[in-house]
Design a protein around this motif. Structure first.
Motif, PDB file in Angstrom:
ATOM      1  N   TRP A 134       5.486 -15.272 -12.433  1.00 53.29           N
ATOM      2  CA  TRP A 134       6.171 -14.972 -13.687  1.00 53.29           C
ATOM      3  C   TRP A 134       6.138 -13.475 -13.995  1.00 53.29           C
ATOM      4  CZ3 TRP A 134       3.919 -13.691 -18.636  1.00 53.29           C
ATOM      5  CH2 TRP A 134       4.853 -13.650 -19.681  1.00 53.29           C
ATOM      6  N   ARG A 135       5.041 -12.802 -13.651  1.00 57.54           N
ATOM      7  CA  ARG A 135       4.929 -11.357 -13.891  1.00 57.54           C
ATOM      8  C   ARG A 135       5.505 -10.515 -12.755  1.00 57.54           C
ATOM      9  NH1 ARG A 135       1.302  -9.363 -17.548  1.00 57.54           N
ATOM     10  NH2 ARG A 135       0.744  -7.685 -16.090  1.00 57.54           N
ATOM     11  N   ARG A 136       6.056 -11.184 -11.738  1.00 55.26           N
ATOM     12  CA  ARG A 136       6.644 -10.496 -10.582  1.00 55.26           C
ATOM     13  C   ARG A 136       5.615  -9.630  -9.869  1.00 55.26           C
ATOM     14  NH1 ARG A 136      12.511  -8.532 -13.091  1.00 55.26           N
ATOM     15  NH2 ARG A 136      13.204 -10.640 -13.766  1.00 55.26           N
ATOM     16  N   GLU A 137       4.418 -10.143  -9.745  1.00 54.32           N
ATOM     17  CA  GLU A 137       3.338  -9.428  -9.058  1.00 54.32           C
ATOM     18  C   GLU A 137       2.735 -10.285  -7.951  1.00 54.32           C
ATOM     19  OE1 GLU A 137       1.757  -6.866 -12.943  1.00 54.32           O
ATOM     20  OE2 GLU A 137       0.731  -8.712 -12.345  1.00 54.32           O
ATOM     21  N   LEU A 138       3.481 -11.288  -7.484  1.00 50.10           N
ATOM     22  CA  LEU A 138       2.919 -12.219  -6.521  1.00 50.10           C
ATOM     23  C   LEU A 138       2.572 -11.524  -5.210  1.00 50.10           C
ATOM     24  CD1 LEU A 138       2.133 -15.109  -5.942  1.00 50.10           C
ATOM     25  CD2 LEU A 138       4.472 -15.553  -5.162  1.00 50.10           C
ATOM     26  N   GLY A 139       3.390 -10.551  -4.779  1.00 51.37           N
ATOM     27  CA  GLY A 139       3.094  -9.834  -3.542  1.00 51.37           C
ATOM     28  C   GLY A 139       1.771  -9.096  -3.620  1.00 51.37           C
ATOM     29  N   MET A 140       1.594  -8.338  -4.689  1.00 52.43           N
ATOM     30  CA  MET A 140       0.325  -7.623  -4.884  1.00 52.43           C
ATOM     31  C   MET A 140      -0.833  -8.591  -5.058  1.00 52.43           C
ATOM     32  SD  MET A 140       0.869  -4.384  -7.397  1.00 52.43           S
ATOM     33  CE  MET A 140      -0.898  -4.240  -7.561  1.00 52.43           C
ATOM     34  N   PHE A 141      -0.595  -9.648  -5.826  1.00 56.68           N
ATOM     35  CA  PHE A 141      -1.665 -10.614  -6.113  1.00 56.68           C
ATOM     36  C   PHE A 141      -2.097 -11.333  -4.835  1.00 56.68           C
ATOM     37  CE2 PHE A 141      -3.187 -14.661  -8.109  1.00 56.68           C
ATOM     38  CZ  PHE A 141      -4.211 -14.093  -8.844  1.00 56.68           C
ATOM     39  N   TRP A 142      -1.154 -11.629  -3.954  1.00 53.44           N
ATOM     40  CA  TRP A 142      -1.452 -12.356  -2.732  1.00 53.44           C
ATOM     41  C   TRP A 142      -2.269 -11.516  -1.757  1.00 53.44           C
ATOM     42  CZ3 TRP A 142      -1.482 -17.157  -0.971  1.00 53.44           C
ATOM     43  CH2 TRP A 142      -1.491 -17.387   0.398  1.00 53.44           C
ATOM     44  N   THR A 143      -1.894 -10.249  -1.612  1.00 45.92           N
ATOM     45  CA  THR A 143      -2.564  -9.388  -0.628  1.00 45.92           C
ATOM     46  C   THR A 143      -3.715  -8.596  -1.220  1.00 45.92           C
ATOM     47  OG1 THR A 143      -0.997  -7.598  -1.060  1.00 45.92           O
ATOM     48  CG2 THR A 143      -0.437  -9.164   0.691  1.00 45.92           C
ATOM     49  N   GLY A 144      -3.848  -8.604  -2.549  1.00 48.87           N
ATOM     50  CA  GLY A 144      -4.913  -7.810  -3.157  1.00 48.87           C
ATOM     51  C   GLY A 144      -4.730  -6.328  -2.947  1.00 48.87           C
ATOM     52  N   SER A 145      -3.469  -5.874  -2.864  1.00 46.36           N
ATOM     53  CA  SER A 145      -3.214  -4.474  -2.519  1.00 46.36           C
ATOM     54  C   SER A 145      -3.629  -3.523  -3.627  1.00 46.36           C
ATOM     55  CB  SER A 145      -1.722  -4.275  -2.205  1.00 46.36           C
ATOM     56  OG  SER A 145      -0.922  -4.729  -3.285  1.00 46.36           O
ATOM     57  N   GLY A 146      -3.906  -4.035  -4.825  1.00 44.93           N
ATOM     58  CA  GLY A 146      -4.336  -3.143  -5.888  1.00 44.93           C
ATOM     59  C   GLY A 146      -5.734  -2.621  -5.700  1.00 44.93           C
ATOM     60  N   PHE A 147      -6.575  -3.337  -4.898  1.00 48.82           N
ATOM     61  CA  PHE A 147      -7.947  -2.876  -4.743  1.00 48.82           C
ATOM     62  C   PHE A 147      -8.519  -3.294  -3.398  1.00 48.82           C
ATOM     63  CE2 PHE A 147      -9.086  -7.203  -5.629  1.00 48.82           C
ATOM     64  CZ  PHE A 147      -8.209  -7.577  -6.618  1.00 48.82           C
ATOM     65  N   ALA A 148      -7.666  -3.420  -2.397  1.00 48.37           N
ATOM     66  CA  ALA A 148      -8.162  -3.797  -1.084  1.00 48.37           C
ATOM     67  C   ALA A 148      -8.961  -2.670  -0.454  1.00 48.37           C
ATOM     68  CB  ALA A 148      -7.015  -4.188  -0.163  1.00 48.37           C
ATOM     69  N   LYS A 149      -8.689  -1.424  -0.840  1.00 50.69           N
ATOM     70  CA  LYS A 149      -9.419  -0.281  -0.313  1.00 50.69           C
ATOM     71  C   LYS A 149     -10.509   0.139  -1.285  1.00 50.69           C
ATOM     72  CE  LYS A 149      -6.520  -0.013   3.133  1.00 50.69           C
ATOM     73  NZ  LYS A 149      -6.947  -0.387   4.484  1.00 50.69           N
ATOM     74  N   ASP A 150     -11.490   0.833  -0.753  1.00 45.42           N
ATOM     75  CA  ASP A 150     -12.557   1.328  -1.619  1.00 45.42           C
ATOM     76  C   ASP A 150     -12.035   2.376  -2.579  1.00 45.42           C
ATOM     77  OD1 ASP A 150     -14.584  -0.244  -0.814  1.00 45.42           O
ATOM     78  OD2 ASP A 150     -15.363   1.145   0.685  1.00 45.42           O
TER      79      ASP A 150
END
Length: 583
Positions: free
Chosen positions: A494-510
């Motif tokens: 619904w928030r159009r963030e499924l791609g980021m949410f699925w891969t955790g790209s917002g905090f996958a790196k240190d």
């Protein structure tokens, strides 16, 4: 194709037969036998019985039940007329041994000799006394099973000459202790998820800003990989099967592990509170002892001893039903919080894999294993509640337990406590922690965290409703996993963030990277920008303000964190950042 169709048809036939067997189980209920001594003496006492209401119904109230003389006839199995006493069982309730013939044959002989009820004494697990419709119509007296242990207690307490009344108080659909379990479970998931998410983001921020910060020395979180998930599930299955077959040998190993793990968890929960106290900061004198050469604070050592003492006290008095459950729940909650803080799922993909695999594991060991075991009991329920034939009578501590608060036969018969396994808290709790970390990174006002926590609470309520309707142990993950996974996924979609949410790209790196290209010549220098900034912005924005080194490529996921649409010249002011996702 024909062979595959035949295999599929055979599998469906077996599954249908399993469901028919489940539906055809003999109706049974728990009841009470109230025993008093004919010679006076001790106050009357209730004992558990298992009866079949299709033979004859029992009154719901003790005041409406007839108090009849009990006849000890346990030397006989009552399978033939020769086993009857010369004068019969006129207005008596005979006690007879189990075995050698059907329940119908026993109760038919007892009723024909004038008995008003029949108690079959069993040294084995109590089973419902079954029959067919014709036999049910023929018999008009109640027949029930009483355990051999309870019979010995009756004779020891009241003597051989006793009177008894059979009755079956109405069973409440839900016990009030479910409210306590609900509060503890949802509170642990919410607090653990909030703490784990906040701590994880803070550690990453402090590591980026100052490698020698106070958070550097804390225990590092462990990222869960798909291989670790597979190994973990295999270990769970193996341990559960081993416990089922070697319960009396392994239960003490589990108790010892719980004592060590829960004391560590309790220390981990109380240590941050202790560090906030402004006094008693004295340290151990200089020495060359292992660990002590770092000169830890004396108060941390005292706290460690206190936590260890609490777990030892529980270990010694763990079978005290009056109060030991309070210590077990406190230690269990501390253990769950510590685990949620330490174990980290880096992506929603890992969350989905873990929850779905454990979903299948939970359903299989609760609903499928009764058709694979000789006793017909669920392996999961048998291990969680403790086998009835266990010589140690020990219970596994890996559950939250609260005694039943209603006046229920189950308090004496089957389960005096309501239980909720740690796995039903930890597995969804890891997803809640992931949602909170993602909230902080994309600055979404904790909408994922709140939604997933509410979904967990709803799933737990559905579990309680299923437990009340089916009156048998339920795999809680059957209801918790769909509620939490579907809610989190639907919200991200619904928030159009499924791609980021699925891969955790917002905090996958240190280290979260800025979305911009390398800093231009007229752009501000990182040091000057740091000096000119009067206040320290939140971690997600701080990373966006610092241009990356020229040799590092931009991260594709960062636009969701800080807004890729902002031009480079706006990097001097945090107010120019777009908090939401870019178009």
């Amino acid at each position: 194709m024909a062979a595959a169709a035949a295999v599929a048809a055979a599998a469906l036939a077996r599954l249908a037969a399993a469901f028919l067997l489940l539906a055809a189980q003999v109706a049974c209920e728990y009841g009470m036998v109230h025993v008093v001594s004919e010679a006076g003496g001790p106050k009357g006492k209730d004992y558990c019985i298992l009866y079949n209401p299709q033979w004859a119904h029992l009154p719901l109230d003790l005041s409406k039940a007839s108090l009849l003389q009990v006849r000890d006839w346990t030397t006989s199995v009552l399978c033939s007329p020769a086993d009857l006493p010369a004068k019969g069982f006129s207005n008596q309730i005979p006690l007879v041994a189990r075995g050698n013939c059907t329940f119908y044959e026993k109760v038919r002989l007892a009723q024909g000799s004038g008995a008003r009820g029949l108690l079959v004494i069993s040294k084995e697990t109590l089973v419902p006394p079954g029959g067919n419709k014709t036999q049910y119509d023929e018999i008009g007296i109640p027949v029930a099973l009483l355990s051999y242990k309870d019979m010995l207690d009756i004779f020891e307490t009241f003597g051989r000459v006793v009177r008894a009344a059979l009755y079956a108080p109405k069973e409440p659909m839900l016990d009030y202790n479910m409210v306590i379990i609900f509060i503890m479970a949802v509170g642990t998931v919410a607090l653990g998820g909030y703490w784990a998410g906040s701590r994880d983001v803070r550690k990453r921020y402090m590591k980026h800003k100052r490698d020698d910060g106070p958070e550097k020395h804390e225990d590092e979180a462990v990222d869960v990989t798909p291989v670790m998930i597979c190994v973990f599930v295999v270990m769970c299955c193996s341990m559960l099967v081993l416990l089922y077959h070697f319960y009396d040998q392994l239960v003490y190993v589990i108790i010892g592990i719980f004592c060590l793990a829960s004391s560590t968890g309790l220390y981990s929960c109380l240590s941050p509170l202790l560090q906030r106290l402004p006094f008693c900061r004295c340290r151990v004198p200089d020495n060359s002892l292992p660990y002590f050469h770092k000169r830890p604070q004396v108060r941390t050592l005292l706290l460690a001893l206190l936590c260890l003492a609490v777990s030892v006290v529980w270990g010694v008095f763990r079978n005290e039903d009056q109060w030991a459950w309070i210590l077990q729940d406190a230690l269990g909650i501390a253990f769950c919080l510590y685990t949620l803080k330490t174990i980290r799922l880096p992506t929603f993909k890992a969350c989905t894999l873990l929850l779905l695999v454990l979903f299948i594991y939970d359903v299989f060991f609760v609903f499928i294993t009764p058709f694979l075991t000789k006793s017909g009991n669920s392996i999961m329920v048998e291990v969680a509640t403790g086998p009835s034939d266990s010589a140690t009578h020990e219970k596994l501590p890996m559950v939250l337990k609260v005694p039943r608060l209603n006046a229920s036969p189950l308090a004496l018969c089957d389960r005096p406590f309501s239980l909720l396994g740690f796995g039903d808290i930890l597995v969804p709790g890891l997803l809640v922690a992931y949602c909170h970390r993602f909230d902080i990174q994309v600055q979404s006002s904790r909408v994922y965290f709140v939604a997933c926590t509410i979904a967990y609470g709803i799933g737990l309520l559905v579990t309680f409703m299923a437990l009340a309707l089916m009156q048998r142990g339920q795999p809680a993950l059957l209801y918790l996993v769909p509620c939490t996974l579907v809610t989190s996924c639907a919200l991200a979609l619904w928030r159009r963030e499924l791609g980021m949410f699925w891969t955790g790209s917002g905090f996958a790196k240190d280290l979260p990277q800025s979305p911009w290209a390398p800093a231009s010549a007229d752009g501000p220098q990182p040091q000057a920008d740091s000096d000119a900034t009067p206040s320290r912005p939140p971690p997600g924005q701080e990373a966006a303000l610092s241009p990356p080194p020229a040799e590092q490529p931009p991260e594709p996921s960062a636009p969701e964190e800080s807004g890729a649409g902002a031009p480079p010249q706006e990097t001097e002011s945090p107010t120019g950042l777009a908090p939401g996702p870019s178009a």
